[in-house]
Write a protein that holds these residues in place. Sequence first.
Motif, PDB file in Angstrom:
ATOM      1  N   THR A  90      -9.582  -8.450   6.822  1.00 27.77           N
ATOM      2  CA  THR A  90     -10.186  -9.988   7.297  1.00 27.77           C
ATOM      3  C   THR A  90     -11.205  -9.972   8.399  1.00 27.77           C
ATOM      4  O   THR A  90     -11.701  -8.693   8.767  1.00 27.77           O
ATOM      5  N   ASP A  91     -11.632 -11.210   8.592  1.00 28.99           N
ATOM      6  CA  ASP A  91     -12.793 -11.482   9.662  1.00 28.99           C
ATOM      7  C   ASP A  91     -12.354 -10.757  11.023  1.00 28.99           C
ATOM      8  O   ASP A  91     -13.210 -10.467  11.783  1.00 28.99           O
ATOM      9  N   ASN A  92     -10.859 -10.706  11.150  1.00 28.81           N
ATOM     10  CA  ASN A  92     -10.428 -10.211  12.349  1.00 28.81           C
ATOM     11  C   ASN A  92     -10.002  -8.779  12.470  1.00 28.81           C
ATOM     12  O   ASN A  92      -9.906  -8.337  13.558  1.00 28.81           O
ATOM     13  N   THR A  93     -10.475  -8.105  11.541  1.00 30.65           N
ATOM     14  CA  THR A  93     -10.197  -6.561  11.363  1.00 30.65           C
ATOM     15  C   THR A  93     -11.348  -5.894  12.337  1.00 30.65           C
ATOM     16  O   THR A  93     -12.347  -6.029  12.096  1.00 30.65           O
ATOM     17  N   ILE A  94     -10.834  -4.939  13.173  1.00 28.98           N
ATOM     18  CA  ILE A  94     -11.758  -4.273  14.159  1.00 28.98           C
ATOM     19  C   ILE A  94     -11.975  -2.855  13.820  1.00 28.98           C
ATOM     20  O   ILE A  94     -12.834  -2.295  14.240  1.00 28.98           O
ATOM     21  N   GLY A  95     -11.001  -2.382  12.833  1.00 28.30           N
ATOM     22  CA  GLY A  95     -11.139  -1.124  12.285  1.00 28.30           C
ATOM     23  C   GLY A  95     -10.090  -0.646  11.551  1.00 28.30           C
ATOM     24  O   GLY A  95      -9.183  -1.251  11.353  1.00 28.30           O
ATOM     25  N   ILE A  96     -10.244   0.663  11.133  1.00 26.26           N
ATOM     26  CA  ILE A  96      -9.054   1.286   9.991  1.00 26.26           C
ATOM     27  C   ILE A  96      -8.874   2.647  10.633  1.00 26.26           C
ATOM     28  O   ILE A  96      -9.474   3.316  11.153  1.00 26.26           O
ATOM     29  N   VAL A  97      -7.550   2.874  10.402  1.00 24.89           N
ATOM     30  CA  VAL A  97      -7.109   4.228  10.903  1.00 24.89           C
ATOM     31  C   VAL A  97      -6.705   4.965   9.565  1.00 24.89           C
ATOM     32  O   VAL A  97      -5.965   4.428   8.633  1.00 24.89           O
ATOM     33  N   GLY A  98      -7.052   6.392   9.520  1.00 26.86           N
ATOM     34  CA  GLY A  98      -6.492   7.252   8.327  1.00 26.86           C
ATOM     35  C   GLY A  98      -5.793   8.370   9.149  1.00 26.86           C
ATOM     36  O   GLY A  98      -6.470   8.822  10.456  1.00 26.86           O
ATOM     37  N   ILE A  99      -4.915   8.996   8.433  1.00 28.30           N
ATOM     38  CA  ILE A  99      -4.231  10.185   9.375  1.00 28.30           C
ATOM     39  C   ILE A  99      -4.507  11.530   8.470  1.00 28.30           C
ATOM     40  O   ILE A  99      -4.251  11.650   7.363  1.00 28.30           O
ATOM     41  N   ALA A 100      -4.664  12.587   9.405  1.00 33.55           N
ATOM     42  CA  ALA A 100      -5.173  13.783   8.720  1.00 33.55           C
ATOM     43  C   ALA A 100      -3.999  14.614   9.405  1.00 33.55           C
ATOM     44  O   ALA A 100      -4.094  15.359  10.233  1.00 33.55           O
ATOM     45  N   GLY A 101      -2.944  14.556   8.813  1.00 33.99           N
ATOM     46  CA  GLY A 101      -1.654  15.299   9.032  1.00 33.99           C
ATOM     47  C   GLY A 101      -0.818  14.472   9.783  1.00 33.99           C
ATOM     48  O   GLY A 101      -0.695  14.260  10.824  1.00 33.99           O
ATOM     49  N   THR A 102       0.001  13.785   8.744  1.00 32.57           N
ATOM     50  CA  THR A 102       0.926  12.829   9.417  1.00 32.57           C
ATOM     51  C   THR A 102       2.227  13.549  10.135  1.00 32.57           C
ATOM     52  O   THR A 102       2.354  14.599  10.096  1.00 32.57           O
ATOM     53  N   THR A 103       2.620  12.783  10.888  1.00 30.87           N
ATOM     54  CA  THR A 103       3.687  13.156  12.008  1.00 30.87           C
ATOM     55  C   THR A 103       4.896  13.884  11.244  1.00 30.87           C
ATOM     56  O   THR A 103       5.606  15.022  11.288  1.00 30.87           O
ATOM     57  N   GLY A 104       5.349  13.168  10.085  1.00 28.88           N
ATOM     58  CA  GLY A 104       6.447  13.308   9.686  1.00 28.88           C
ATOM     59  C   GLY A 104       6.335  14.357   8.343  1.00 28.88           C
ATOM     60  O   GLY A 104       7.272  15.253   8.187  1.00 28.88           O
ATOM     61  N   LEU A 105       5.452  14.287   7.518  1.00 33.54           N
ATOM     62  CA  LEU A 105       5.094  15.040   6.525  1.00 33.54           C
ATOM     63  C   LEU A 105       3.941  15.891   6.409  1.00 33.54           C
ATOM     64  O   LEU A 105       3.811  16.712   5.465  1.00 33.54           O
ATOM     65  N   GLY A 106       3.000  15.663   7.476  1.00 38.34           N
ATOM     66  CA  GLY A 106       1.920  16.594   7.372  1.00 38.34           C
ATOM     67  C   GLY A 106       0.830  16.220   6.202  1.00 38.34           C
ATOM     68  O   GLY A 106      -0.064  16.963   5.633  1.00 38.34           O
ATOM     69  N   VAL A 107       1.077  14.834   5.734  1.00 34.04           N
ATOM     70  CA  VAL A 107      -0.028  14.525   4.802  1.00 34.04           C
ATOM     71  C   VAL A 107      -1.332  14.077   5.246  1.00 34.04           C
ATOM     72  O   VAL A 107      -1.385  13.291   6.368  1.00 34.04           O
ATOM     73  N   VAL A 108      -2.285  14.455   4.457  1.00 34.94           N
ATOM     74  CA  VAL A 108      -3.801  14.085   4.832  1.00 34.94           C
ATOM     75  C   VAL A 108      -4.175  12.892   3.843  1.00 34.94           C
ATOM     76  O   VAL A 108      -4.081  13.184   2.661  1.00 34.94           O
ATOM     77  N   ASP A 109      -4.471  11.784   4.324  1.00 38.25           N
ATOM     78  CA  ASP A 109      -4.793  10.463   3.776  1.00 38.25           C
ATOM     79  C   ASP A 109      -6.198  10.900   2.949  1.00 38.25           C
ATOM     80  O   ASP A 109      -7.019  11.906   3.346  1.00 38.25           O
ATOM     81  N   ASP A 110      -6.552   9.910   2.178  1.00 38.53           N
ATOM     82  CA  ASP A 110      -7.622  10.275   1.261  1.00 38.53           C
ATOM     83  C   ASP A 110      -8.714   9.688   2.460  1.00 38.53           C
ATOM     84  O   ASP A 110      -9.394   8.468   2.204  1.00 38.53           O
ATOM     85  N   ILE A 111      -9.241  10.626   3.256  1.00 44.27           N
ATOM     86  CA  ILE A 111     -10.236   9.863   4.214  1.00 44.27           C
ATOM     87  C   ILE A 111     -11.683   9.746   3.540  1.00 44.27           C
ATOM     88  O   ILE A 111     -12.245   8.804   3.914  1.00 44.27           O
ATOM     89  N   PRO A 112     -11.809  10.365   2.731  1.00 46.37           N
ATOM     90  CA  PRO A 112     -13.185  10.170   1.792  1.00 46.37           C
ATOM     91  C   PRO A 112     -13.158   8.732   1.332  1.00 46.37           C
ATOM     92  O   PRO A 112     -14.224   7.822   1.550  1.00 46.37           O
ATOM     93  N   ALA A 113     -12.187   8.131   0.677  1.00 43.32           N
ATOM     94  CA  ALA A 113     -12.121   6.906   0.323  1.00 43.32           C
ATOM     95  C   ALA A 113     -12.263   5.880   1.320  1.00 43.32           C
ATOM     96  O   ALA A 113     -12.817   5.008   1.166  1.00 43.32           O
ATOM     97  N   LEU A 114     -11.374   6.060   2.256  1.00 40.83           N
ATOM     98  CA  LEU A 114     -11.242   5.227   3.434  1.00 40.83           C
ATOM     99  C   LEU A 114     -12.501   5.211   4.106  1.00 40.83           C
ATOM    100  O   LEU A 114     -13.047   4.151   4.765  1.00 40.83           O
ATOM    101  N   SER A 115     -13.432   6.316   4.032  1.00 37.43           N
ATOM    102  CA  SER A 115     -14.698   6.304   4.893  1.00 37.43           C
ATOM    103  C   SER A 115     -15.679   5.292   4.060  1.00 37.43           C
ATOM    104  O   SER A 115     -16.384   4.593   4.643  1.00 37.43           O
ATOM    105  N   ASP A 116     -15.859   5.462   2.650  1.00 37.10           N
ATOM    106  CA  ASP A 116     -16.319   4.707   2.015  1.00 37.10           C
ATOM    107  C   ASP A 116     -16.140   3.062   2.111  1.00 37.10           C
ATOM    108  O   ASP A 116     -16.981   2.432   2.315  1.00 37.10           O
ATOM    109  N   LEU A 117     -14.772   2.859   1.985  1.00 36.15           N
ATOM    110  CA  LEU A 117     -14.356   1.639   2.417  1.00 36.15           C
ATOM    111  C   LEU A 117     -14.916   1.074   3.560  1.00 36.15           C
ATOM    112  O   LEU A 117     -15.286  -0.136   3.873  1.00 36.15           O
ATOM    113  N   ALA A 118     -14.850   1.732   4.708  1.00 38.43           N
ATOM    114  CA  ALA A 118     -15.521   1.487   5.980  1.00 38.43           C
ATOM    115  C   ALA A 118     -16.780   1.168   6.040  1.00 38.43           C
ATOM    116  O   ALA A 118     -17.275   0.134   6.453  1.00 38.43           O
ATOM    117  N   LEU A 119     -17.463   1.910   5.558  1.00 37.30           N
ATOM    118  CA  LEU A 119     -18.932   1.743   5.169  1.00 37.30           C
ATOM    119  C   LEU A 119     -19.382   0.387   4.496  1.00 37.30           C
ATOM    120  O   LEU A 119     -20.039  -0.185   5.019  1.00 37.30           O
TER     121      LEU A 119
END
Length: 385
Positions: A156-185
């Motif tokens: 929304t207009d109030n969004t200040i940023g996005i977080v992605g996780i590379a190695g989640t605490t519970g399962l060690g999952v790496v998010d699709d950071i390339p897709a999040l990066s494209d979205l952020a751009l």
Amino acid sequence: MFPKKGASEEEVLKELEEKTSMDLTFDSGRILGSMCTYPHPLAVEVVRRYIDRNLGDPGLHVGSRKVEKEAVGMLSNLLGLKEGYGHIVSGGTEANILAVRAFRNLSDAEKPELILPESAHFSFLKAGEMLGVRLVWAKLKEDYSVDVRDVEDKITDNTIGIVGIAGTTGLGVVDDIPALSDLALDYGLPLHVDAAFGGFVIPFAKELGYELPDFDFTLKGVQSVTIDPHKMGMVPIPAGGIIFREKRFLEAISVPAPYLAGGKVWQATITGTRPGASALAVWAMIRHLGFEGYKEVVKHAMELSRWFAGELRRIPGVHLIREPMLNIVSFGTRNLEEVEEELKRRGWGISAHRGYIRVVMMPHVRKEHLEEFLGDLREVLKSLD
Ligand SMILES: Cc1ncc(COP(=O)(O)O)c(C=O)c1O
């Protein structure tokens, strides 16, 4: 009670030995559910030698400050950046708070919101509360990585940023950071990657041939990364890392710090007085192990994880939550609560939450420890039948 009279050094040490005898220790191999480990001896020696250095007053400890900058530089290089800006901080919590603070301070949103995966570490709860930032949780997909479409829907207009996780605490999952990066751009938003755990794993695992998404500054939308040397970096606690792509992020969170013995400086960290020894230990470990040394550490941890997952698959009543991506293996069992309780009673440092037990293959975890653990797990499951 505050003692009126002091005790001898021997007495004090003896008392402490008694009091801490109930602690589980990393070198016992019994702690399987922690992201900490027994630190490398070189790092312990560095901390002992430079215990008095205070990076909160860098004008006094000019050499140590220079070493911190070099450590930040080396971490930036590991993360695909020629020159980065940041600090060695108290841990992943402080690093994440600093990133959110920078995003908030650089945004003109009236009611700041941060979009983050449901799998995000609880440090973001503290960041949201302290900084007056509303947390907007994005759903996970079946493979437990963040649903990038849901992230987009929540901008929304109030969004200040996005977080992605590379190695989640519970399962060690790496998010699709390339897709999040494209979205952020696309939306002109900064992306923070929480690689507190994965930062010291993914670059080496990729080099070893494991297929993992890109996660670092080579992706243009990534503006900041948390990377913790006191996890897989084998540096004593406290040693976290925050790296920003651009200086303006660090400047946005810097306040003037007058009255210091070493002269006025600008300070970005949450802590004022802070251990120079931690930064020196980070520098020393990277200098000592180098890329090849850390690659060996990660090779062992990744191979052990695959072996352990294979063993778990053969136990009736046990199921893997998902194929491990990094060196974290999480599994469910029948009668999970009773199993957890009995394993703990047998002296294992594990915890079950969100319906599974998590085992982290830290450098202190060896195959013989896991064999013993598997033996106990089989016995416990049988006894509960
Ligand atoms: C992904 C992630 N981020 C942040 C943190 C917080 O790190 P610390 O406990 O060093 O503050 C952790 C801790 O486990 C973590 O797993």
